[in-house]
Write a protein that holds these residues in place. Structure first.
Motif, PDB file in Angstrom:
ATOM      1  N   GLY A  78       0.797  -1.223   0.000  1.00 40.34           N
ATOM      2  CA  GLY A  78       0.000   0.000   0.000  1.00 40.34           C
ATOM      3  C   GLY A  78       0.827   1.270   0.000  1.00 40.34           C
ATOM      4  O   GLY A  78       0.299   2.357   0.259  1.00 40.34           O
ATOM      5  N   GLU A  79       2.106   1.162  -0.313  1.00 40.02           N
ATOM      6  CA  GLU A  79       2.996   2.321  -0.274  1.00 40.02           C
ATOM      7  C   GLU A  79       2.638   3.297  -1.400  1.00 40.02           C
ATOM      8  O   GLU A  79       2.633   2.904  -2.575  1.00 40.02           O
ATOM      9  N   PRO A  80       2.337   4.564  -1.093  1.00 43.79           N
ATOM     10  CA  PRO A  80       1.946   5.520  -2.145  1.00 43.79           C
ATOM     11  C   PRO A  80       2.976   5.659  -3.252  1.00 43.79           C
ATOM     12  O   PRO A  80       2.618   5.812  -4.418  1.00 43.79           O
ATOM     13  N   LEU A  81       4.270   5.622  -2.896  1.00 46.98           N
ATOM     14  CA  LEU A  81       5.302   5.733  -3.922  1.00 46.98           C
ATOM     15  C   LEU A  81       5.124   4.656  -4.986  1.00 46.98           C
ATOM     16  O   LEU A  81       5.273   4.924  -6.188  1.00 46.98           O
ATOM     17  N   LEU A  82       4.769   3.441  -4.571  1.00 49.53           N
ATOM     18  CA  LEU A  82       4.604   2.348  -5.526  1.00 49.53           C
ATOM     19  C   LEU A  82       3.367   2.552  -6.396  1.00 49.53           C
ATOM     20  O   LEU A  82       3.340   2.111  -7.553  1.00 49.53           O
ATOM     21  N   PRO A 123       1.768   7.407   4.990  1.00 49.30           N
ATOM     22  CA  PRO A 123       1.069   6.190   5.437  1.00 49.30           C
ATOM     23  C   PRO A 123       0.550   5.374   4.260  1.00 49.30           C
ATOM     24  O   PRO A 123       0.243   5.899   3.190  1.00 49.30           O
ATOM     25  N   ALA A 124       0.451   4.072   4.477  1.00 48.77           N
ATOM     26  CA  ALA A 124      -0.003   3.166   3.424  1.00 48.77           C
ATOM     27  C   ALA A 124      -1.453   3.454   3.046  1.00 48.77           C
ATOM     28  O   ALA A 124      -2.269   3.866   3.875  1.00 48.77           O
ATOM     29  N   ASP A 125      -1.753   3.241   1.781  1.00 48.64           N
ATOM     30  CA  ASP A 125      -3.129   3.411   1.302  1.00 48.64           C
ATOM     31  C   ASP A 125      -4.031   2.318   1.889  1.00 48.64           C
ATOM     32  O   ASP A 125      -3.568   1.225   2.234  1.00 48.64           O
ATOM     33  N   SER A 126      -5.301   2.611   1.969  1.00 48.18           N
ATOM     34  CA  SER A 126      -6.268   1.641   2.474  1.00 48.18           C
ATOM     35  C   SER A 126      -6.434   0.480   1.487  1.00 48.18           C
ATOM     36  O   SER A 126      -6.105   0.597   0.299  1.00 48.18           O
ATOM     37  N   ILE A 127      -6.954  -0.638   1.995  1.00 47.08           N
ATOM     38  CA  ILE A 127      -7.198  -1.795   1.138  1.00 47.08           C
ATOM     39  C   ILE A 127      -8.183  -1.439   0.027  1.00 47.08           C
ATOM     40  O   ILE A 127      -8.040  -1.872  -1.124  1.00 47.08           O
ATOM     41  N   GLU A 128      -9.183  -0.614   0.357  1.00 50.79           N
ATOM     42  CA  GLU A 128     -10.177  -0.236  -0.634  1.00 50.79           C
ATOM     43  C   GLU A 128      -9.529   0.508  -1.805  1.00 50.79           C
ATOM     44  O   GLU A 128      -9.865   0.266  -2.971  1.00 50.79           O
ATOM     45  N   ARG A 129      -8.605   1.415  -1.497  1.00 50.84           N
ATOM     46  CA  ARG A 129      -7.970   2.177  -2.566  1.00 50.84           C
ATOM     47  C   ARG A 129      -7.069   1.282  -3.417  1.00 50.84           C
ATOM     48  O   ARG A 129      -6.981   1.447  -4.635  1.00 50.84           O
ATOM     49  N   ARG A 130      -6.402   0.325  -2.782  1.00 50.60           N
ATOM     50  CA  ARG A 130      -5.501  -0.562  -3.522  1.00 50.60           C
ATOM     51  C   ARG A 130      -6.266  -1.437  -4.511  1.00 50.60           C
ATOM     52  O   ARG A 130      -5.723  -1.824  -5.547  1.00 50.60           O
ATOM     53  N   THR A 131      -7.503  -1.786  -4.178  1.00 51.22           N
ATOM     54  CA  THR A 131      -8.279  -2.711  -5.012  1.00 51.22           C
ATOM     55  C   THR A 131      -9.338  -2.005  -5.845  1.00 51.22           C
ATOM     56  O   THR A 131     -10.192  -2.670  -6.435  1.00 51.22           O
ATOM     57  N   ASP A 132      -9.301  -0.686  -5.899  1.00 50.39           N
ATOM     58  CA  ASP A 132     -10.294   0.085  -6.651  1.00 50.39           C
ATOM     59  C   ASP A 132      -9.886   0.145  -8.123  1.00 50.39           C
ATOM     60  O   ASP A 132      -8.999   0.910  -8.517  1.00 50.39           O
ATOM     61  N   TRP A 133     -10.508  -0.665  -8.957  1.00 42.25           N
ATOM     62  CA  TRP A 133     -10.176  -0.707 -10.378  1.00 42.25           C
ATOM     63  C   TRP A 133     -10.596   0.561 -11.106  1.00 42.25           C
ATOM     64  O   TRP A 133      -9.989   0.927 -12.121  1.00 42.25           O
ATOM     65  N   ARG A 134     -11.615   1.221 -10.610  1.00 43.92           N
ATOM     66  CA  ARG A 134     -12.088   2.420 -11.305  1.00 43.92           C
ATOM     67  C   ARG A 134     -11.019   3.504 -11.350  1.00 43.92           C
ATOM     68  O   ARG A 134     -10.882   4.231 -12.347  1.00 43.92           O
ATOM     69  N   GLY A 135     -10.256   3.629 -10.271  1.00 40.62           N
ATOM     70  CA  GLY A 135      -9.183   4.621 -10.255  1.00 40.62           C
ATOM     71  C   GLY A 135      -8.128   4.345 -11.305  1.00 40.62           C
ATOM     72  O   GLY A 135      -7.654   5.270 -11.994  1.00 40.62           O
ATOM     73  N   TRP A 136      -7.761   3.064 -11.456  1.00 38.87           N
ATOM     74  CA  TRP A 136      -6.763   2.712 -12.466  1.00 38.87           C
ATOM     75  C   TRP A 136      -7.316   2.952 -13.875  1.00 38.87           C
ATOM     76  O   TRP A 136      -6.583   3.412 -14.766  1.00 38.87           O
ATOM     77  N   LEU A 137      -8.579   2.636 -14.078  1.00 35.04           N
ATOM     78  CA  LEU A 137      -9.180   2.834 -15.402  1.00 35.04           C
ATOM     79  C   LEU A 137      -9.220   4.312 -15.782  1.00 35.04           C
ATOM     80  O   LEU A 137      -9.050   4.681 -16.955  1.00 35.04           O
ATOM     81  N   LYS A 138      -9.434   5.182 -14.804  1.00 30.93           N
ATOM     82  CA  LYS A 138      -9.432   6.619 -15.071  1.00 30.93           C
ATOM     83  C   LYS A 138      -8.063   7.072 -15.557  1.00 30.93           C
ATOM     84  O   LYS A 138      -7.950   7.890 -16.484  1.00 30.93           O
TER      85      LYS A 138
END
Length: 467
Positions: A82-86, A142-157
Motif C-alpha cells: 500500500g505504499e503511495p510511492l509504488l 502512510p499506506a493506502d487503504s485496502i479499498e484504494r488498492r483494489t479500486d479498479w475504477r481509479g486505475w481505469l481513469k
C-alpha cells in the motif's frame, strides 16, 4: 554479536573516507552517461546516421513488454504494502508504456509525418518523470487503504487519461505548430527538468536507502537521456545513445522493483547496510536477552518442579531421582549410603490447637533445622504432610544414627513459631536404613526406613531406630 560488531569497528577517519568514496563512485556512475554525451557532441560527426526501422520497432516492442511486466510487478508490490510511492511508480511505468508504444508503432511514419513518430517519445518521458516526482514527494507517507488498492475504477481513469494524452500528441503532430522547435523542446526539456527535480528532492530529503539510491541513479539517467535527445537528431548516434541511456536507467529502476518484490514489497523498508547491521545487532541483543530470560524461567520452573513450595525442601520426585542416582553410583563400587525417614510427632494436635498457619510455620522451621544439622551435600525432601526423608551419601548406618540423633535433639530443644507465638513441644521420630545392608533396591531401603520409623513411633516417639 555486539562484541563481534565492536571488533570490526574501524577508525573514524577510515569510515569517513570510505563513505565519501562510496558517494563519489555512485555519483560517477550516475553521471557517466554525461561523459558519453560530451564525447559524441564534441568529437563525433553529428551528421552520421543509422536508420533501421525494423531494429527500432523490435527495440520499442521489447521496451513495451518489459514496461508492462515491470508495471505489473510494481502493482503487485503496491497491493501488498500500500505504499503511495509504488502507486505512482506503477502509474509512471503504465503511462510510459501506453504512450511510448506508439513511438514504435509509428516508426514507419517517420518519412510521412516525422512528428507523429517523434513526439510520443518525449511525451512518454514527460508523463513518467512527472508521476515519479509526485511519487517521490509521497515517500514515507502512510499506506493506502485496502479499498484504494483494489479500486479498479481509479486505475481505469488513469488509463483513460493516458489514452487522451496519446490523442493529444497525435493532434499536435498534425497541427501547424508540430514543426516548431518549442513543441519538442518543451516536452523533452520538461522531462529533463522534472527528472532533475527528482534527484534534487532525493538529495534534499537525504533519502539513502539502497532502492532509493537506484531510483536516484535511474532518474539521473532519464534526465541525461532527455539532454541527449535534445542535442541529437533522429537516427544519428546521439539519438541512439539517448535511447541506450534511458534503457539503462529503466533497467536499473526495474531491478529495484524486482528486489522490492522479493523482499518487503516496499521501497521505504529496505535498509542501508549500516541500518541492517544496527538492526541485526539490536535483534541479536533482544534474542540474547530473551534466551537469558527463558533460561532463568526454565531454571525457576525446574526448581519449582523439584521443590516443595511450602518448605523449600526437595519434593518426592526429586528425592527418588537422587536416590536412584546414588544406587547407580554405589553399584559401580562407591561407598554405601543411608536414608532417614522422619515424621513429626503429634503434628495433627499442633494444627488443631494453633491452626494450619502455625503448622505451616513449624514445617518450614523444621526443614531449616534439618538443613543445619546435615552436611551440605546431604538432601532433605518432603514426601508427605509431615513426613520427610533425608539422603546421606557416603554414610553408613552408624553415621546415619549420629545424624538422626543430631536432628532429633535439635528439634526437641528448639522453640517453634517464636515470631508468631509458641506452638508447644515439637519432636520427631526417625527411622534409618542403609543401601546394601537393608536391601539393594529403592523399594527395599525405603521400606526398611519406614518400618523403623513406625517402630520408633510404637516405642514412644522422639527417638531414632536403626535396626
Amino acid at each position: 554479536m555486539s562484541a563481534t560488531i565492536e571488533m570490526r569497528d574501524s577508525p573514524a577517519a577510515v569510515t569517513l573516507i570510505t563513505k565519501l568514496y562510496a558517494r563519489f563512485v555512485l555519483a560517477g556512475f550516475a553521471l557517466m552517461p554525461a561523459c558519453l554525451i560530451a564525447y559524441l557532441f564534441f568529437f563525433q560527426d553529428l551528421t552520421l546516421r543509422f536508420e533501421n526501422h525494423l531494429f527500432h520497432e523490435i527495440a520499442i516492442a521489447a521496451a513495451t513488454l518489459e514496461g508492462l511486466f515491470v508495471a505489473y510487478v510494481t502493482w503487485q508490490c503496491y497491493r501488498s504494502s500500500g505504499e503511495p510511492l509504488l502507486r505512482w511508480l506503477t502509474l509512471g511505468f503504465l503511462g510510459f508504456v501506453l504512450i511510448y508504444a506508439l513511438h514504435g508503432a509509428f516508426t514507419s511514419m517517420a518519412h510521412h509525418n516525422i512528428w507523429l513518430f517523434l513526439l510520443y517519445g518525449p511525451a512518454s518521458r514527460l508523463v513518467m518523470s512527472a508521476l515519479l516526482l509526485v511519487g517521490l514527494l509521497s515517500y514515507s507517507q502512510p499506506a493506502d487503504s485496502i479499498e484504494r488498492r483494489t479500486d479498479w475504477r481509479g486505475w481505469l481513469k488513469w488509463i483513460a487519461l493516458f489514452v487522451l494524452v496519446d490523442l493529444a500528441v497525435a493532434g499536435i503532430a498534425y497541427s501547424p505548430v508540430a514543426g516548431t522547435l518549442a513543441v519538442r523542446l518543451s516536452m523533452e526539456g520538461g522531462a529533463m527538468i522534472l527528472s532533475a527535480l527528482n534527484v534534487l528532492v532525493l538529495l534534499l530529503r537525504r533519502i539513502r536507502t539502497p532502492l532509493m539510491v537506484m531510483f536516484g541513479i535511474s532518474v539521473t539517467s532519464f534526465a541525461l537521456s532527455s539532454l541527449a535527445f535534445i542535442l541529437g537528431r533522429p537516427w544519428n548516434h546521439m539519438w541512439w545513445l539517448a535511447h541506450a541511456i534511458f534503457a539503462g536507467g529503466f533497467f536499473l529502476l526495474s531491478y529495484g522493483v524486482v528486489q522490492a518484490f522479493h523482499t518487503t514489497r516496499s521501497f521505504a523498508t529496505i535498509y542501508s547496510q549500516e541500518e541492517l547491521m544496527a538492526r541485526l545487532a539490536e535483534a541479536m541483543n533482544r534474542a540474547e536477552s530473551a534466551l537469558q530470560e527463558l533460561q532463568r524461567t526454565n531454571d525457576r520452573l525446574e526448581h519449582l518442579a523439584a521443590t516443595d513450595p511450602l518448605t523449600g525442601a526437595a519434593n518426592r520426585r526429586q528425592f527418588i531421582e537422587r536416590v536412584e542416582a546414588e544406587i547407580e553410583r554405589a553399584r559401580r563400587g562407591g561407598a554405601p549410603f543411608s536414608l532417614l525417614a522422619l515424621d513429626l510427632d503429634h503434628f495433627k494436635a499442633i494444627n488443631d490447637a494453633y491452626g494450619h498457619q502455625a503448622g505451616d510455620t513449624v514445617l518450614r522451621e523444621f526443614v531449616q533445622k534439618c538443613i543445619e544439622a546435615i552436611r551440605p551435600y546431604d538432601g532433605v525432601a518432603r514426601v508427605g504432610g509431615e513426613e520427610f526423608m533425608v539422603l546421606l551419601p557416603r554414610a553408613g548406618l552408624d553415621a546415619a544414627l549420629a545424624t538422626g540423633e543430631r536432628i532429633r535433639s535439635m528439634i526437641a530443644s528448639s522453640v517453634f513459631g517464636a515470631g508468631s507465638g509458641r506452638c508447644g513441644e515439637v519432636t520427631v521420630s526417625v527411622g534409618a536404613s542403609q543401601f546394601g545392608r537393608d536391601g539393594d533396591t529403592i523399594d527395599t531401603i525405603l521400606r526398611a526406613a519406614d518400618e523403623r520409623l513406625y517402630r520408633a513411633k510404637h516405642l514412644g516417639r522422639n527417638r531414632v531406630v536403626v535396626a
